[in-house]
Scaffold this active site. Structure first.
Site, PDB file in Angstrom:
ATOM      1  N   ASP A 678     -15.533  17.718  56.219  1.00 52.48           N
ATOM      2  CA  ASP A 678     -14.341  16.936  55.902  1.00 52.48           C
ATOM      3  C   ASP A 678     -13.118  17.494  56.634  1.00 52.48           C
ATOM      4  OD1 ASP A 678     -13.082  14.829  54.219  1.00 52.48           O
ATOM      5  OD2 ASP A 678     -11.996  16.553  53.407  1.00 52.48           O
ATOM      6  N   LYS A 682     -10.733  15.902  59.738  1.00 51.55           N
ATOM      7  CA  LYS A 682      -9.276  15.788  59.649  1.00 51.55           C
ATOM      8  C   LYS A 682      -8.585  16.393  60.862  1.00 51.55           C
ATOM      9  CE  LYS A 682      -9.189  15.688  54.575  1.00 51.55           C
ATOM     10  NZ  LYS A 682      -8.832  16.416  53.339  1.00 51.55           N
TER      11      LYS A 682
END
Length: 815
Positions: A678, A682
């Site tokens: 994750d 980003k």
């Protein structure tokens, strides 16, 4: 003297007729009045249908005839006392018996001539006017009945007769000068030839009857009573925000009525226009409403655009070819051919190069028009001077109308800009030199969207309607809908945004409501919705074709992320907190950005990084203003920050992760957060938004999870693995604690390279005091060299993520 006309809906049944008589009674207190009535609602259509059935020997015509009879007899029984019904019913049945003989004749001869059809069609008005006049006599009103055929003389073109104005005026003037009654009831729509044969006045015939009488007697006013409160700024059945136009000129009214405003028909205006007799359009069912007043010179300040209207079922025929250039006569031959076929031309436009002529006609006439024109230009087609006639169907004409448009610059630009923003393709444009009308031919499927968008632009208080379609209504989605509901009035008053949720979906069901879902009952509605399908969800949004549509993805689903391009190509904005699309292959990321620009459909994903924090928006502004990013340092996982801020030797890693998931800080699959994927997504998105080309595989991911934990494929095994490796996690904590450092999962981008991993953060570092689930991003740029631009705040949680999505929706509203 006043002339009042009541349409079919106004006299559709006994209850409505009672309302009409109340209006007539009030109007006749101080003035003599002539009252023209239409057939009871839909009766004329039933008569024509019955005739057609009889002519093809379909016995069903008898049932329709009985239905017509029952309807009229029932009105008599409802409105007239039993003691006085006998003679009225007897006369009505005599009319119906004569009508039956006409139908029987059609049945026996298998024939329906225009003359017979006109006679049959006349019975609707003959029956209604007779019954209403008898009801008024029973109620002791000073009234009488007059057959319009004795006044209006017309040609033998039985279905659309041409009126003999001189003779008609003479008859009307003579009758009304000698009439002593306060009220005269007349049937509309019908006339007679000089030989006394019944004929009809065609479309809008009852309005025309009233206008002819008003002009002949120099009436003070012609009142058209219908089922709406005047002429509207747009069709109120399509544009819910449409409002009545208080005052309008004759020319504007004719333009609007020509372009589909069915409240009044263009021929109606002509007889009273030259006499400058005002026309007042009123609502039978709401007589206190002001209505619309039509005059030569409307009073008060007049808006540039008076109304927006449209015509459906249009075909475009194009005559095109280089052989037309500089050669006279092509237009003449084209129009003569259509005249011979009795085909009416609705719109004409021609390229200045003389390379093509484009005309708009009714869909029903397109086939015969093409055949005739191809025959007329057969030689030119064979010799390749022109192409065969091109026919485009399923089109509509949308028109801005206003007498003062010529005095206002930029109206055309605003019209076409608004249509373009909503991805409405314009097939042809026409604008007269008088500039009273700007017309555009568009696809019929876009008509509703176009009407609403233009009405919003020209008539509403700069209020923009956004139509949302939300997939994923779990924790974040539920909070997002709650925020929309809570802020609805504020957004309307302060930001002039009317946000409606039209469709919602979870993994099981989906639900749509075109006028907007009640956000107080959305759970109940969704529970009884249809089976969820990404394809059907997309097709439904396309078919609804609403302006300013926004698809909102509040999932972490790979399949959902793959449909973004389809939405953008259909001019549907995409707002997403799902990072998968923007972190997918660079080519796909670029495609989405490119398609978004090409189709003028915003693609916003602020919540991909930092939940509700304005990280991406700030970065975009830096780049747009000419700054360049050289280095990014960030803590981008609210879930990991929460985990390591709460993990210690006094609790277990398993329990802290479980708490993070319970409070909504992690993805549904917490391994996505803890594995570093994750965070890698980003920092990849930030690098790409900074202008760098990078793939996810290029990011160095120094994971702190054991291999066995990374290999799990479900949450149960994942949590079991966390318990199994508790000692491993305690050792990680101890090493940091021994150095008086805190554990932070840090993402770094520098010199075109990126990496993510767990780091020991000393007390003097900006990341050290990052509490709870907060995120922090440091941008080092040309302008922010020694002291980076810092963005810090809550970076996870249902409320802040929902607010980030909400902020993107508002950004779309400002496009």
């Amino acid at each position: 003297m006043y002339v009042l006309k009541f349409g079919g809906t106004s006299v559709a049944n006994a209850q409505n007729i009672s309302l009409v008589i109340d209006i007539i009674t009030k109007a006749s207190q101080n003035e003599k009045i002539a009252v023209v009535v239409s057939a009871f609602g839909n009766t004329t259509n039933m008569l024509l249908k019955t005739a057609e059935l009889a002519a093809i020997k379909d016995e069903y015509f008898r049932e329709l005839l009985q239905e017509i009879e029952n309807r009229h007899i029932q009105v008599i029984k409802d409105l007239i006392p039993v003691t006085e019904q006998s003679s009225i019913i007897s006369h009505t049945k005599r009319l119906l018996n004569y009508l039956e003989t006409l139908f029987e004749g059609c049945f026996l001869l298998r024939e329906l001539t225009p003359k017979t059809l006109a006679t049959i069609a006349s019975f609707g008005e003959l029956l209604s006017s007779y019954i209403i006049s008898e009801v008024m006599l029973v109620r002791k009103l000073d009234s009488t009945y007059k057959d319009s055929r004795e006044l209006i003389i017309a040609s033998e073109s039985y279905e659309n007769a041409q009126v003999d104005m001189k003779l008609t005026h003479k008859n009307c003037q003579s009758y009304f000068e000698n009439n002593q009654k306060q009220i005269v009831i007349l049937p509309g729509f019908i006339a007679a030839t000089e030989n006394g044969e019944t004929t009809t006045l065609g479309r809008g015939g009852s309005d025309y009857t009233a206008a002819l009488i008003a002009a002949a007697v120099n009436a003070k006013e012609l009142q058209i009573w219908t089922d709406v409160s005047g002429m509207y700024t747009a069709n109120p059945r399509i544009v819910k925000q449409a409002t009545p136009i208080p005052q309008i000129s004759y020319q504007e009214a004719m333009e609007l009525s020509h372009f589909g405003a069915k409240v009044i028909y263009p021929p109606t205006i002509q007889p009273v226009l030259h006499k400058e007799i005002p026309i007042l359009i009123k609502n039978t069912f709401d007589p206190e409403q002001e209505g619309t007043r039509i005059t030569k010179n409307p009073n008060g300040k007049q808006q540039a655009v008076k109304g927006i209207s449209y015509i459906e079922n249009i075909s475009l025929l194009t005559l095109e070819g280089s052989g037309m250039i500089g050669i006279p006569g092509f237009s003449k031959r084209l129009f003569e051919t259509l005249l011979a076929q009795k085909i009416n031309i609705v719109l004409i436009t021609q390229a200045s190069s003389e390379h093509s002529i484009c005309i708009g006609i009714n869909d029903k006439e397109a086939s015969s028009a093409k055949i005739a024109l191809d025959e007329t230009f057969a030689y030119e087609i064979i010799s390749k001077k022109v192409d065969p006639i091109l026919v485009e169907q399923q089109l509509s004409i949308i028109a801005l109308v206003g007498e003062n448009m010529k005095n206002h610059q930029g109206l055309s630009g605003k019209m076409f800009s608004m249509l373009g923003k909503n991805n409405v393709n314009i097939r042809a444009i026409a604008q007269g030199a008088s500039e009273k009308n700007i017309s555009a031919v568009i696809n019929s499927e876009d008509a509703k969207k176009a009407l609403n968008a233009l009405h919003e632009e020209f008539f509403e208080e700069k209020r923009k309607q956004l139509n949302l379609f939300v997939t994923g209504v779990g924790n974040v989605g539920e909070r997002f809908l709650a925020q929309i509901k809570q802020q609805h009035e504020y957004l309307i008053k302060q930001l002039k945004l009317n946000i409606r949720v039209i469709g919602i979906s979870n993994s099981r069901t989906m639900y749509f409501e075109e006028e907007g879902i009640d956000l107080g009952k959305w759970k109940d509605n969704l529970a009884k919705g249809s089976k969820a399908s990404l394809e059907e969800f997309h097709e439904t949004i396309k078919s609804l074709n609403l302006r300013n549509s926004i698809f909102i993805d509040i999932t972490a689903d790979h399949n959902v992320s793959k449909v973004y391009e389809h939405y953008l190509r259909n001019n549907i904005a995409v707002v997403t907190c799902n990072k998968i699309a923007c972190a997918s292959e660079y080519d796909n990321y670029q495609t989405l950005k490119r398609v978004s620009q090409k189709y003028n459909a915003p693609f916003l994903f602020e919540t991909n990084v930092g939940a509700g924090l304005p990280i991406i928006d700030t970065l975009k502004n830096l780049i747009a203003s000419g700054d360049r990013v050289h280095k990014i340092q960030a803590v981008l996982s609210g879930s990991l920050n929460f985990v390591f801020n709460n993990f210690s030797n006094e609790n277990t890693f398993h329990d802290v992760v479980a708490q993070a998931q319970k409070e909504g800080y992690t993805e549904p699959d917490p391994k996505i957060d803890l594995s570093g994927i994750d965070v890698a997504r980003k920092i990849l998105i930030l690098a790409r938004e900074s202008g760098y080309v990078m793939e996810l595989e290029e990011i160095e991911n120094d994971s702190f999870l054991p291999e066995k934990t990374l290999a799990t494929d479900n949450n149960e095994d994942f949590y079991a693995s966390l318990t199994e490796y508790e000692a491993h996690f305690q050792e990680i904590y101890k090493k940091a604690n021994d150095k008086n450092c805190r554990l932070k999962y840090v993402a770094t981008f520098e010199d075109g390279k990126a990496k993510v991993g767990l780091q020991h953060i000393p007390a003097d570092h900006p990341f050290y005091n990052l509490e709870g689930s907060d995120n922090i991003v440091l941008f080092f740029t040309d302008r922010y060299v020694m002291q980076p631009l810092q963005i810090k705040g809550a970076g996870a949680g249902t409320e802040v993520t929902a607010s980030g999505i909400f902020a993107d929706v508002i950004r779309v509203g400002k496009f």
